[in-house]
Design a protein around this motif. Sequence first.
Motif, short mmCIF file in Angstrom:
data_model
loop_
_atom_site.label_atom_id
_atom_site.label_comp_id
_atom_site.label_asym_id
_atom_site.label_seq_id
_atom_site.Cartn_x
_atom_site.Cartn_y
_atom_site.Cartn_z
N ASN A 166 0.80 -1.22 0.00
CA ASN A 166 0.00 0.00 0.00
C ASN A 166 0.84 1.28 0.00
O ASN A 166 0.79 2.06 0.95
CB ASN A 166 -0.95 0.02 1.20
N PRO A 167 1.60 1.52 -1.07
CA PRO A 167 2.28 2.82 -1.18
C PRO A 167 1.42 3.84 -1.91
O PRO A 167 1.93 4.75 -2.55
CB PRO A 167 3.51 2.46 -2.01
N ASP A 168 0.10 3.68 -1.84
CA ASP A 168 -0.81 4.47 -2.66
C ASP A 168 -0.99 5.90 -2.17
O ASP A 168 -0.81 6.86 -2.93
CB ASP A 168 -2.17 3.75 -2.80
N ILE A 169 -1.36 6.08 -0.91
CA ILE A 169 -1.68 7.41 -0.40
C ILE A 169 -0.70 7.86 0.69
O ILE A 169 -0.45 9.05 0.85
CB ILE A 169 -3.12 7.43 0.16
N THR A 170 -0.11 6.91 1.41
CA THR A 170 0.75 7.26 2.55
C THR A 170 1.89 8.20 2.19
O THR A 170 2.14 9.17 2.93
CB THR A 170 1.29 5.99 3.21
N PRO A 171 2.64 7.99 1.09
CA PRO A 171 3.71 8.94 0.79
C PRO A 171 3.23 10.38 0.64
O PRO A 171 3.90 11.33 1.07
CB PRO A 171 4.29 8.41 -0.53
N ASP A 172 2.03 10.55 0.06
CA ASP A 172 1.47 11.90 -0.08
C ASP A 172 1.08 12.47 1.28
O ASP A 172 1.22 13.68 1.53
CB ASP A 172 0.27 11.89 -1.01
N LEU A 173 0.56 11.61 2.16
CA LEU A 173 0.24 12.06 3.51
C LEU A 173 1.49 12.50 4.26
O LEU A 173 1.51 13.53 4.95
CB LEU A 173 -0.46 10.94 4.29
N LEU A 174 2.57 11.72 4.13
CA LEU A 174 3.82 12.07 4.81
C LEU A 174 4.39 13.37 4.24
O LEU A 174 4.94 14.20 4.99
CB LEU A 174 4.83 10.93 4.68
N THR A 175 4.26 13.58 2.95
CA THR A 175 4.69 14.84 2.34
C THR A 175 3.89 16.01 2.90
O THR A 175 4.44 17.07 3.23
CB THR A 175 4.54 14.78 0.81
N ALA A 176 2.56 15.80 3.01
CA ALA A 176 1.71 16.86 3.57
C ALA A 176 2.11 17.17 5.00
O ALA A 176 2.10 18.34 5.42
CB ALA A 176 0.25 16.42 3.50
N ARG A 177 2.49 16.15 5.76
CA ARG A 177 2.91 16.39 7.14
C ARG A 177 4.23 17.18 7.18
O ARG A 177 4.37 18.12 7.98
CB ARG A 177 3.06 15.06 7.90
N ARG A 178 5.18 16.82 6.31
CA ARG A 178 6.45 17.54 6.28
C ARG A 178 6.26 18.99 5.86
O ARG A 178 7.01 19.88 6.30
CB ARG A 178 7.42 16.84 5.32
#
Length: 347
Positions: A166-178
Amino acid sequence: MSSLQLFDDPGRLADAIIARTGKRIVLALPLGLGKPNHLANALVERAIADPSISLRIFTALTLEVPLTSSELEKRFMGPVIERLFAGYPEMTYARELHRGRLPENIEVNEFFMQAGKWLGSPRQQQSYISANYTHVLRYILDANVNVVAQLVVPNDARTHFSLSCNPDITPDLLTARREGRAGFIYAGETNAGLPYMGGPAEVAADEFEFLLDNSALHFPLFAPPREPVTLADHAIGLHTASHIPDGGTLQIGIGSIGDAIGHALVLRHRENEAYRSLLTGVQCEGREAMPFETGLYCASEMLVECFIDLIEAGVVKREVDGVLVHGGVFFGSRDFYPKLREMSADA
């Protein structure tokens, strides 16, 4: 970015999350296979025991072991279910929803459901979110999610973890957090059964605040059998294969028709004379009948098993940005996960 805290007990990890967030928890869980079952269940059980906790869960496609509805069905299907799904922990929220006993302080919003599964649950139907996959990130951010939790697998050095299926949405969420557009706890649960996928699926250990890391809690991955391919499916597969040009891009969904298309493409490439004979037999109108020289590239929301068959057969061999297949999620049969684990990094 964070100081990673390790836990070997899901209940203690749930308590640590509640101590950090307070009693309002908005929890995001991945679609399908990547749910951290033990951690999610521990949070649900805390909210069941304490009505003052508000728990809202955003997710999709909750995987469930098939339920039997009668003693006869249980006796007939029981051994099959045991063979296929033994050891897979059920999701507490799904079980309690089916029983009509999930308390009102827990809400489960899914944007993708298995067809017909919740026909008997008005509550879950009303909690459904009709969202295109491309809009899910926005929904999660707008809901002010404060916990993101996911099943992960570490590298040997434990400096990085793979989001695997599931690398679908999490990388974008982590980017939003950064970037300061989101603030949430990122919690992982390890499972050595997951294939280690690199690239965008790989995240550094310091992205996590909490990690449930106990090999005794590792469970077998959800692995439904591949559906049998009917004669009608094979006919559809042949018709479809006859319209796919060499050098094209392929997207295939899960299920027997997708497997039939994959089989027809392999037949076209490896046993071309037999393939041409079948095209004539079923009166296909497509003009694509030659083996693949350039080959195909695959871009699909879900990485399905027949893509591996197509790579092994030499059908999928056209690279885009250095890879043969781009996909966002996967799950499949028991044979699928070892194949992914055994594939080389440059496959």
